[in-house]
Design a protein around this motif. Structure first.
Motif, PDB file in Angstrom:
ATOM      1  N   ILE A   1      11.784  -3.563   9.096  1.00 31.96           N
ATOM      2  CA  ILE A   1      13.009  -2.966   8.558  1.00 31.96           C
ATOM      3  C   ILE A   1      13.476  -1.880   9.532  1.00 31.96           C
ATOM      4  CG2 ILE A   1      13.980  -1.587   6.664  1.00 31.96           C
ATOM      5  CD1 ILE A   1      13.199  -4.188   5.493  1.00 31.96           C
TER       6      ILE A   1
ATOM      7  N   ILE B   1      13.886   1.370   0.018  1.00 32.55           N
ATOM      8  CA  ILE B   1      13.561   1.708   1.413  1.00 32.55           C
ATOM      9  C   ILE B   1      13.807   3.196   1.654  1.00 32.55           C
ATOM     10  CG2 ILE B   1      14.326   1.363   3.804  1.00 32.55           C
ATOM     11  CD1 ILE B   1      14.716  -1.624   2.985  1.00 32.55           C
TER      12      ILE B   1
ATOM     13  N   MET C   1       0.006   1.809  -0.593  1.00 31.90           N
ATOM     14  CA  MET C   1       0.170   2.032   0.835  1.00 31.90           C
ATOM     15  C   MET C   1      -1.198   2.269   1.491  1.00 31.90           C
ATOM     16  SD  MET C   1       2.277   5.092   2.347  1.00 31.90           S
ATOM     17  CE  MET C   1       0.847   6.060   1.993  1.00 31.90           C
TER      18      MET C   1
ATOM     19  N   ASP D   1       5.999  -4.818   5.540  1.00 28.41           N
ATOM     20  CA  ASP D   1       4.862  -4.818   4.600  1.00 28.41           C
ATOM     21  C   ASP D   1       4.749  -3.516   3.801  1.00 28.41           C
ATOM     22  OD1 ASP D   1       4.678  -6.251   6.971  1.00 28.41           O
ATOM     23  OD2 ASP D   1       2.575  -6.728   6.632  1.00 28.41           O
ATOM     24  N   ILE D   2       5.069  -2.391   4.454  1.00 25.31           N
ATOM     25  CA  ILE D   2       4.861  -1.113   3.754  1.00 25.31           C
ATOM     26  C   ILE D   2       5.781  -0.996   2.540  1.00 25.31           C
ATOM     27  CG2 ILE D   2       6.381   0.183   5.335  1.00 25.31           C
ATOM     28  CD1 ILE D   2       4.572   2.588   4.836  1.00 25.31           C
TER      29      ILE D   2
ATOM     30  N   GLN E   1      10.114   0.021  10.895  1.00 22.50           N
ATOM     31  CA  GLN E   1       8.807  -0.016  10.229  1.00 22.50           C
ATOM     32  C   GLN E   1       8.538  -1.445   9.782  1.00 22.50           C
ATOM     33  OE1 GLN E   1      10.573   3.215   7.746  1.00 22.50           O
ATOM     34  NE2 GLN E   1       8.441   3.677   7.291  1.00 22.50           N
ATOM     35  N   ARG E   2       7.296  -1.846   9.810  1.00 21.33           N
ATOM     36  CA  ARG E   2       6.966  -3.184   9.313  1.00 21.33           C
ATOM     37  C   ARG E   2       7.359  -3.313   7.854  1.00 21.33           C
ATOM     38  NH1 ARG E   2       1.115  -5.053  11.292  1.00 21.33           N
ATOM     39  NH2 ARG E   2       1.364  -6.287   9.413  1.00 21.33           N
TER      40      ARG E   2
ATOM     41  N   THR F   1      11.115   5.363   0.055  1.00 20.81           N
ATOM     42  CA  THR F   1       9.884   5.428   0.847  1.00 20.81           C
ATOM     43  C   THR F   1      10.048   6.393   2.015  1.00 20.81           C
ATOM     44  OG1 THR F   1       9.352   3.174   0.263  1.00 20.81           O
ATOM     45  CG2 THR F   1       8.253   4.053   2.201  1.00 20.81           C
TER      46      THR F   1
ATOM     47  N   MET G   1      15.208  -9.526  -0.048  1.00 18.93           N
ATOM     48  CA  MET G   1      14.971  -8.292   0.722  1.00 18.93           C
ATOM     49  C   MET G   1      14.772  -7.120  -0.246  1.00 18.93           C
ATOM     50  SD  MET G   1      17.366  -6.857   3.797  1.00 18.93           S
ATOM     51  CE  MET G   1      17.534  -5.141   4.166  1.00 18.93           C
TER      52      MET G   1
ATOM     53  N   LEU H   1      -2.944  -1.037   1.862  1.00 20.77           N
ATOM     54  CA  LEU H   1      -2.371  -1.805   2.973  1.00 20.77           C
ATOM     55  C   LEU H   1      -2.932  -1.317   4.305  1.00 20.77           C
ATOM     56  CD1 LEU H   1      -0.055  -3.790   3.953  1.00 20.77           C
ATOM     57  CD2 LEU H   1       1.371  -1.762   4.141  1.00 20.77           C
TER      58      LEU H   1
ATOM     59  N   ALA I   1       2.285   3.840  14.024  1.00 21.82           N
ATOM     60  CA  ALA I   1       3.569   3.539  14.661  1.00 21.82           C
ATOM     61  C   ALA I   1       4.264   2.357  13.969  1.00 21.82           C
ATOM     62  CB  ALA I   1       3.351   3.233  16.140  1.00 21.82           C
ATOM     63  N   GLU I   2       3.508   1.338  13.639  1.00 18.41           N
ATOM     64  CA  GLU I   2       4.144   0.127  13.099  1.00 18.41           C
ATOM     65  C   GLU I   2       4.617   0.300  11.657  1.00 18.41           C
ATOM     66  OE1 GLU I   2       1.877  -3.441  13.738  1.00 18.41           O
ATOM     67  OE2 GLU I   2       1.418  -2.825  15.789  1.00 18.41           O
ATOM     68  N   PHE I   3       3.849   1.023  10.873  1.00 15.14           N
ATOM     69  CA  PHE I   3       4.247   1.186   9.477  1.00 15.14           C
ATOM     70  C   PHE I   3       5.109   2.429   9.268  1.00 15.14           C
ATOM     71  CE2 PHE I   3       0.458  -1.493   9.065  1.00 15.14           C
ATOM     72  CZ  PHE I   3       0.973  -2.504   8.288  1.00 15.14           C
ATOM     73  N   GLY I   4       5.158   3.269  10.271  1.00 18.14           N
ATOM     74  CA  GLY I   4       5.974   4.477  10.153  1.00 18.14           C
ATOM     75  C   GLY I   4       5.404   5.453   9.149  1.00 18.14           C
TER      76      GLY I   4
END
Lengths: 89, 453
Positions: free
Chosen positions: A4, B7, B254, A81-82, A78-79, B10, B1, B257, B65-68
């Motif tokens: 996203i 979003i 979270m 998944d989160i 961000q992926r 979060t 989505m 995950l 980094a990837e999940f922020g």
């Protein structure tokens, strides 16, 4: 991998175009876009497919952030998944 | 989505409400490092940790980094060193702490836990050597954390150990007098210690654990606080509990995950998610402020224990469904120096050690990061430990004491530890002596609660 992209900042001409251009240069495919203006702030959320992306995730994130800073925008990736983990059972 | 509002919610939690993964902790078994020669044992320990955990920090950073989502700490817990060192033919265990410290620095973790002994029923020779080494070990190393378990519901309380730990804490404080007794911030005295706790300073890798394991601790007092704030002052407790549950669910999902992702990338089994509300000294990341949001003028006033009981229970109920395996300490933490609201409440005089003790009956740990005057005697500290251990023993729960008799300080002074350890207001203790009580020694027998077979 799906991710996203969130773009938040002062509304201005050409935000969608510049973000889409940047993503396409890196072979990132945009699957869905939702965009709105909330209290003068431009908010765009994109679902993107990174499977053909030419950069590592961290590099892509850094480049998007840098690009955003130049235009007064906060751009993050961000992926997906989160968000699924947090909001879907 | 996913809906844009979700979003943005979060992102707001992460950006403005301090939502983070507090720690990814790798547990490492060191029993196979035992050797009669101290140098070889140390080398074995160093090599095993560096080999096992060399990818921990880079993997943590990549996930971040990837999940922020910020992953604040990457840490290591090891088998209690008193077990690993039992075969070593040496009197002084400090070199083992140096080996742990070197390994922690090499792999880039900020703390390594497990300079520990489990003495709830009695001491082995090795346990005695380890406890004797703790004050020097914590003074001479930077990242090593120590813990000692002095009681369990099954075994009762080892009052000789309780007495010894009062002396140990005093010595640790005196050896680090120039930094306010900072060594004590790395030393936890437990009752009913758990084997899979990812949080420092009390983490160790229990004997019942696998060769390696990944445990994750989540956090998010700020998120819970914001959710309760939006609920308003007139909502009944049913709604308060429901709101905390839902928020805890999101936070824990979270954590789950991230735990699964870290486990997969490192090729290390997933252990548990620790469902904790762990505060930081940052404004907006406080457990005390959650309790105040429920309607208490200052944390520590009448009603605080009930508020904390509700909070702790609702966090668990929300978190349990979000994670496949829940463990560790799981609940709300109330470390005074690490919580901006607790610091303010202690400075106001409303939050006292006695009230904190009552609060530990209904939350996840115990008297945590509390500074007391430098002249507090070892016996008084032992008596505080005995009280906490009794609460843990009778209530089948983990309790702990991490107390700092900051040398040269008086009630009302502030002791600065820096970083996540924060700032501790020096709190008053009772003047009346517990000396005769502590000098009795022996064991408090296992309570009826322990006899469940």
């Amino acid at each position: 991998m799906k991710a996203i992209v969130t773009v938040i900042g002062k509304d201005q001409v050409g935000i969608i175009a510049s973000v889409c251009n940047a993503l396409s240069e890196k072979q990132v495919n945009v699957l869905d876009i939702s965009q709105t203006v909330l209290q003068e702030y431009f908010v765009m959320i994109m679902l993107a497919d990174l499977s053909a992306c030419s950069l590592s995730f961290a590099r892509l994130a850094d480049q998007l952030q840098e690009m955003g800073e130049g235009q007064g925008l906060d751009i993050r990736i961000q992926r997906e998944d989160i968000f699924n983990a947090m909001h879907r059972i | 989505m996913i809906h844009p509002q979700e979003i943005l919610q979060t992102i707001e939690m992460i950006d403005q409400q301090h939502l983070d993964i507090r720690t990814i902790t790798m547990g490492i078994n060191l029993l196979d490092c035992a050797h009669p020669d101290m140098d070889i044992c140390c080398e074995n320990i160093y090599n095993k940790i560096v080999t096992s955990a060399r990818h921990l920090v880079p993997v943590g950073e990549a996930i971040e980094a990837e999940f922020g989502i910020p992953i604040v700490n990457k840490r290591i817990s090891v088998t209690p060193i008193s077990l690993v060192a039992a075969a070593v033919q040496a009197e002084d265990y400090v070199p083992l702490a140096h080996a742990l410290d070197r390994a922690a620095k090499e792999v880039g973790v900020n703390f390594i836990g497990g300079f520990s002994a489990l003495v709830h029923k009695g001491f082995t020779d090795s346990d005695r050597k380890l406890i004797a080494a703790i004050p020097r070990a914590l003074t001479k190393t930077e990242r090593v954390c120590a813990s000692v378990n002095v009681g369990t519901t099954k075994a009762g309380i080892n009052m000789d150990a309780v007495r010894l730990m009062g002396d140990c804490i005093k010595e640790a404080a005196d050896r680090t007098a120039s930094t306010g007794g900072a060594a004590c911030s790395k030393l936890v005295v437990f009752c009913n210690a758990v084997e899979d706790n990812p949080f420092m300073a009390g983490a160790f890798h229990g004997e019942g654990e696998a060769e390696h394991v990944i445990n994750v601790g989540v956090s998010g007092p700020g998120v819970v606080h914001a959710a309760l704030k939006s609920l308003g002052a007139n909502a009944p407790f049913d709604q308060v509990a429901e709101t905390v549950k839902k928020t805890a669910f999101r936070i824990t999902r979270m954590g789950q995950l991230v735990a699964m992702e870290a486990s997969r990338r490192l090729g290390v089994p997933f252990g548990v998610v620790d469902l904790s509300l762990a505060p930081t000294p940052a404004v907006g990341d406080s457990v005390a402020r959650i309790l105040e949001e429920m309607g208490l003028e200052i944390c520590g006033t009448h009603g605080t224990t009930a508020a904390l009981a509700l909070l702790n229970d609702a966090v668990k109920k929300g978190g349990v469904m979000a994670s496949g395996h829940v463990g560790g300490l799981s609940g709300a933490f109330i470390p005074v120096s690490e919580d901006e609201g607790m610091i303010a409440a202690a400075q106001s005089g409303i939050l006292t050690i006695d009230k904190l003790e009552a609060m530990t009956c209904v939350c996840s740990v115990g008297l945590d990061m509390i500074a007391v005057p430098g002249e507090t005697t070892a016996e008084t500290i032992s008596a505080i430990i005995a009280d906490e251990a009794a609460i843990g023993m009778i209530n089948h729960k983990t309790t702990a004491v991490r107390i700092i008799p900051a040398p040269g300080t008086q009630v009302g002074d502030l002791v600065e530890f820096g970083g996540l350890l924060g700032t501790a207001p020096v709190m008053p203790v009772h003047d009346a002596a517990s000396t005769v009580f502590i000098r009795r020694g022996g064991r408090i027998p296992a309570p009826m609660q322990g006899l469940r077979n």
